[in-house]
Design a protein around this motif. Sequence first.
Motif, PDB file in Angstrom:
ATOM      1  N   MET A   1       0.831  -1.201   0.000  1.00 16.21           N
ATOM      2  CA  MET A   1       0.000   0.000   0.000  1.00 16.21           C
ATOM      3  C   MET A   1       0.870   1.258   0.000  1.00 16.21           C
ATOM      4  SD  MET A   1      -3.001   1.320   0.014  1.00 16.21           S
ATOM      5  CE  MET A   1      -3.901   2.787   0.501  1.00 16.21           C
ATOM      6  N   ILE A   2       1.860   1.297   0.911  1.00 10.70           N
ATOM      7  CA  ILE A   2       2.747   2.453   0.997  1.00 10.70           C
ATOM      8  C   ILE A   2       3.522   2.627  -0.295  1.00 10.70           C
ATOM      9  CG2 ILE A   2       4.763   3.403   2.170  1.00 10.70           C
ATOM     10  CD1 ILE A   2       3.782   2.130   4.724  1.00 10.70           C
ATOM     11  N   ARG A   3       3.958   1.498  -0.870  1.00  8.27           N
ATOM     12  CA  ARG A   3       4.703   1.565  -2.123  1.00  8.27           C
ATOM     13  C   ARG A   3       3.839   2.132  -3.240  1.00  8.27           C
ATOM     14  NH1 ARG A   3       8.107  -3.662  -3.621  1.00  8.27           N
ATOM     15  NH2 ARG A   3       8.946  -3.025  -1.585  1.00  8.27           N
ATOM     16  N   SER A   4       2.561   1.776  -3.255  1.00 12.04           N
ATOM     17  CA  SER A   4       1.645   2.289  -4.279  1.00 12.04           C
ATOM     18  C   SER A   4       1.435   3.788  -4.119  1.00 12.04           C
ATOM     19  CB  SER A   4       0.299   1.564  -4.195  1.00 12.04           C
ATOM     20  OG  SER A   4       0.452   0.184  -4.442  1.00 12.04           O
ATOM     21  N   ILE A   5       1.310   4.248  -2.865  1.00 14.49           N
ATOM     22  CA  ILE A   5       1.127   5.679  -2.611  1.00 14.49           C
ATOM     23  C   ILE A   5       2.375   6.450  -3.049  1.00 14.49           C
ATOM     24  CG2 ILE A   5       0.877   7.422  -0.803  1.00 14.49           C
ATOM     25  CD1 ILE A   5      -0.840   5.409   0.737  1.00 14.49           C
ATOM     26  N   THR A   6       3.545   5.897  -2.722  1.00 17.95           N
ATOM     27  CA  THR A   6       4.795   6.546  -3.097  1.00 17.95           C
ATOM     28  C   THR A   6       4.901   6.669  -4.612  1.00 17.95           C
ATOM     29  OG1 THR A   6       5.909   5.705  -1.122  1.00 17.95           O
ATOM     30  CG2 THR A   6       7.301   6.402  -2.957  1.00 17.95           C
ATOM     31  N   TRP A   7       4.554   5.588  -5.311  1.00 20.63           N
ATOM     32  CA  TRP A   7       4.607   5.600  -6.779  1.00 20.63           C
ATOM     33  C   TRP A   7       3.653   6.643  -7.344  1.00 20.63           C
ATOM     34  CZ3 TRP A   7       1.161   4.871 -10.771  1.00 20.63           C
ATOM     35  CH2 TRP A   7       1.702   4.653 -12.037  1.00 20.63           C
ATOM     36  N   LEU A   8       2.465   6.741  -6.756  1.00 21.84           N
ATOM     37  CA  LEU A   8       1.474   7.704  -7.227  1.00 21.84           C
ATOM     38  C   LEU A   8       1.952   9.134  -6.992  1.00 21.84           C
ATOM     39  CD1 LEU A   8      -1.357   7.870  -8.483  1.00 21.84           C
ATOM     40  CD2 LEU A   8      -2.290   7.989  -6.166  1.00 21.84           C
ATOM     41  N   VAL A   9       2.559   9.376  -5.841  1.00 20.96           N
ATOM     42  CA  VAL A   9       3.092  10.712  -5.531  1.00 20.96           C
ATOM     43  C   VAL A   9       4.177  11.089  -6.533  1.00 20.96           C
ATOM     44  CG1 VAL A   9       4.454  12.033  -3.866  1.00 20.96           C
ATOM     45  CG2 VAL A   9       2.515  10.655  -3.090  1.00 20.96           C
ATOM     46  N   ARG A  10       5.066  10.156  -6.815  1.00 20.41           N
ATOM     47  CA  ARG A  10       6.143  10.439  -7.763  1.00 20.41           C
ATOM     48  C   ARG A  10       5.596  10.709  -9.157  1.00 20.41           C
ATOM     49  NH1 ARG A  10      10.514   5.845  -7.642  1.00 20.41           N
ATOM     50  NH2 ARG A  10      11.585   7.403  -8.946  1.00 20.41           N
TER      51      ARG A  10
END
Length: 286
Positions: A1-10
């Motif tokens: 989940m955190i990895r997905s949020i990070t990817w979306l932010v980037r």
Amino acid sequence: MIRSITWLVRLLYLPLFLLVGNGVAIYLVAEGYNQGWLVFLILVFIGISFATEKLTPYDRAFNEPQQDQRRDLLHAFMNESLNVIGVAVLPLFGGLLVLAPIWPSGWPLASQLLLAILISDVGITLAHFASHRLSSLWRLHAVHHSVKRLYGFNGLMKHPLHQLIETVAGTTPLLFVGVPQNVLMLLVVAVVLQLLLQHSNVAYFTGPLRRVLAINAVHRFHHLNTAEEGDVNFGLFTTLTDRLLGTAYFDSERTIGTKDLGIASTPNYPADYWQQLMQPFRRDKT
């Protein structure tokens, strides 16, 4: 989940600043809102910059303060206050500078802003280029290159006299052709948003846009601490003028850290705000 949020932010960081930030500014100006809302908009994006650098940094070491927070805040406050004052007093003398009133005032406001960005980018880039060639200008510009880390707020850290030089270089052609005050207000916002992007410690996605836009992945090379490596990528908004000058450079394999930054010939450049204002005028000039 955190990895997905990070990817979306980037993924969304660049369009958030370029499209949403400038889009909201255009709306506020077009609808006649008080200029204070533009200041509030800038503060919001500064906050977004700080928060996102913590979430998905290019280099976590760039997030660590180096006794520079108060100094950078003073630089930002002074320089952006001068920008606001400059735009506010423009109507008192701006008309005197018009040589050929050919500005396309009938265009949509977004198109006028884009044209202003492209024109000012050439002047600012050339002034920046000259600041690495002329010792009198370098003494002022060295303040900006003395940073020991790269994060969004660094973009607002400049000697006020050097900012004045770049501002004059970027806006004089616009004034000559009769640019209206509302477009200049939008240009100030666009410059601040771009400086935050250009010096950001956010590892945001750029893709092929790095070939055209002067974003952080490109601008880091400009802050390398020797003239042999750092005399590249002078553009503020785009790399177009750099390509004409032959100074555009990017190496996808290179990782830039704190040890690569600063001024190699003056490793102990003053870090205090007031000392930095005086340093260009001292006998031991840099």
